[in-house]
Design an enzyme around this catalytic site. Structure first.
Site, PDB file in Angstrom:
ATOM      1  N   HIS A  98       0.849  -1.190   0.000  1.00  0.00           N
ATOM      2  CA  HIS A  98       0.000   0.000   0.000  1.00  0.00           C
ATOM      3  C   HIS A  98       0.893   1.251   0.000  1.00  0.00           C
ATOM      4  O   HIS A  98       1.970   1.250   0.602  1.00  0.00           O
ATOM      5  CB  HIS A  98      -0.929   0.004   1.218  1.00  0.00           C
ATOM      6  CG  HIS A  98      -1.941   1.105   1.143  1.00  0.00           C
ATOM      7  ND1 HIS A  98      -1.651   2.389   1.531  1.00  0.00           N
ATOM      8  CD2 HIS A  98      -3.219   1.129   0.688  1.00  0.00           C
ATOM      9  CE1 HIS A  98      -2.728   3.154   1.318  1.00  0.00           C
ATOM     10  NE2 HIS A  98      -3.689   2.403   0.807  1.00  0.00           N
ATOM     11  N   GLU A 170      -3.376   1.912  -7.585  1.00  0.00           N
ATOM     12  CA  GLU A 170      -3.808   3.068  -6.812  1.00  0.00           C
ATOM     13  C   GLU A 170      -2.817   4.204  -7.017  1.00  0.00           C
ATOM     14  O   GLU A 170      -1.760   4.232  -6.368  1.00  0.00           O
ATOM     15  CB  GLU A 170      -3.837   2.722  -5.320  1.00  0.00           C
ATOM     16  CG  GLU A 170      -4.791   1.602  -4.971  1.00  0.00           C
ATOM     17  CD  GLU A 170      -5.159   1.658  -3.501  1.00  0.00           C
ATOM     18  OE1 GLU A 170      -6.300   2.006  -3.214  1.00  0.00           O
ATOM     19  OE2 GLU A 170      -4.302   1.382  -2.662  1.00  0.00           O
TER      20      GLU A 170
HETATM   21  P1  PGA Z   1      -9.490   6.275  -0.382  1.00  0.00           P
HETATM   22  O1  PGA Z   1      -8.277   5.302   0.002  1.00  0.00           O
HETATM   23  O2  PGA Z   1     -10.546   5.459  -1.075  1.00  0.00           O
HETATM   24  O3  PGA Z   1      -9.938   6.810   0.933  1.00  0.00           O
HETATM   25  O4  PGA Z   1      -8.927   7.348  -1.300  1.00  0.00           O
HETATM   26  C1  PGA Z   1      -7.827   4.359  -0.910  1.00  0.00           C
HETATM   27  C2  PGA Z   1      -6.647   3.639  -0.345  1.00  0.00           C
HETATM   28  O5  PGA Z   1      -5.883   4.186   0.465  1.00  0.00           O
HETATM   29  O6  PGA Z   1      -6.426   2.475  -0.709  1.00  0.00           O
END
Ligand code: PGA
Length: 262
Positions: A98, A170
Site C-alpha cells: 500500500h 492506486e
Molecule cells: P481512499 O483510500 O478510497 O480513501 O482514497 C484508498 C486507499 O488508500 O487504498
C-alpha cells in the site's frame, strides 16, 4: 477464463476489535454477493481474531485480510507478523505495498517481492498495490513506475501461485482526503499496461490476474471505472468505512461492471 469481480476495503489504522467484528457481522448479514464476486475487508492486525470469531471457519463469505506481513517465517523481528501467524488465524488475504507502507515505512519493491513470495508460499492470497506518485506522473513516468513495481514485486512468482494474486492500481495522488480523484482516462491506460506486464511475466496466464482500481472511489464514480474490461474491481478506503457506504459503493461498481464492456 473469466476473471472474478472483487471489491473490498482497508480500514488502515482505524477500528477496535469490537468495531471490526460488528462491521463484519452487519456486512455479511446485509450484502447480496453475486456469483463470481469476492468481497473482502482488511482490518488492523489487532482486529483479525475478533473478525475471524464472527466469520467462523473458512471459506468466509467475505474474505478477511491483513494489512502487511513479514517475509521471514519467524525470528528476531520485533513488531512484525509472519505469514504462518496469519494462516493460523484463517486469514484469507494479505495486502502488500500500500502507498502508505511504501511512503511512511520505506518498503521497497525488493522487500515487497520477499513478502509476496513468503505469503504465496504460505498459501495466502496477495493483493499487491502499485501506483505512481504525483511527481512521477508529472515527469511522465507513471506507467514505468507501476511496471517496475509489478515486475519486481512479482519476480520469481511461479505460475502455480497466480490464482492467489490480485493487483490494486492506486495512483498515490488520488488516495485519501488530500487526493485528487482520477478519471477513467487516467486509469485505464495504466490498467492495460499492468495487464500487458502480467502477460509478459506469465505468458499465456496474464489475462487471469484481477486488476482492481483504488483512490477516492465512491458511489458516484465507482461504475465509471469498472465499466472497463481491464478493471475487475475496486479497492476502496473512506467511502466503504460504513456498512452502508461499502454496500452502496460495491453496488455502483458492480453495476458498471455488468453494464460496461468489462
Ligand atoms: P481512499 O483510500 O478510497 O480513501 O482514497 C484508498 C486507499 O488508500 O487504498
Amino acid at each position: 477464463m473469466a476473471r472474478p469481480y472483487l471489491f473490498g476495503t482497508n480500514f488502515k489504522m482505524n477500528q477496535t476489535p469490537a468495531e471490526s467484528a460488528a462491521f463484519y457481522q452487519q456486512l455479511v448479514a446485509s450484502v447480496q454477493i453475486p456469483p463470481d464476486t469476492h468481497l473482502f475487508v482488511i482490518p488492523p492486525f489487532t482486529s483479525l481474531s475478533a473478525v475471524k470469531d464472527v466469520a467462523g471457519q473458512p471459506p468466509h463469505r467475505v474474505w478477511v485480510g491483513a494489512q502487511n506481513v513479514h517475509w521471514a517465517p519467524d525470528g528476531a523481528y520485533t513488531g512484525e507478523i509472519s505469514a504462518g501467524m496469519l494462516i493460523a488465524l484463517d486469514v484469507d488475504l494479505v495486502l502488500l505495498g500500500h502507498a502508505e507502507r511504501r511512503r511512511y515505512f520505506h518498503e521497497t519493491d525488493v522487500d515487497l517481492n520477499r513478502k509476496v513470495l513468503a505469503a504465496l508460499g504460505a498459501g495466502l492470497r496477495v493483493l499487491l498495490a502499485v501506483g505512481e506518485t504525483a511527481e512521477e506522473r508529472s515527469f511522465g513516468v507513471g506507467g514505468e513506475t507501476v511496471l517496475r513495481q509489478l515486475r519486481i514485486g512479482l519476480h520469481d512468482v511461479q505460475t502455480e501461485h497466480l490464482g492467489q494474486i490480485q493487483i490494486a492500481y492506486e495512483p498515490v495522488w488520488s488516495i485519501g482526503a488530500g487526493g485528487t480523484p482520477a478519471s477513467p482516462e487516467d486509469v485505464v491506460p495504466i490498467a492495460k499496461q499492468i495487464r500487458s506486464g502480467c502477460e509478459e511475466l506469465f505468458p499465456g496466464y496474464g489475462a487471469e490476474v484481477p486488476i482492481l482500481y483504488g483512490g477516492s472511489v465512491d458511489p458516484s464514480n465507482a461504475g465509471t471505472f469498472t465499466a472497463f474490461q481491464d478493471i475487475d474491481g475496486l479497492f476502496v478506503g473512506r467511502a466503504a468505512w460504513t456498512v452502508e457506504g461499502f454496500i452502496a459503493t460495491f453496488q455502483a461498481g458492480y453495476q458498471g461492471h455488468v453494464t460496461g464492456d468489462g
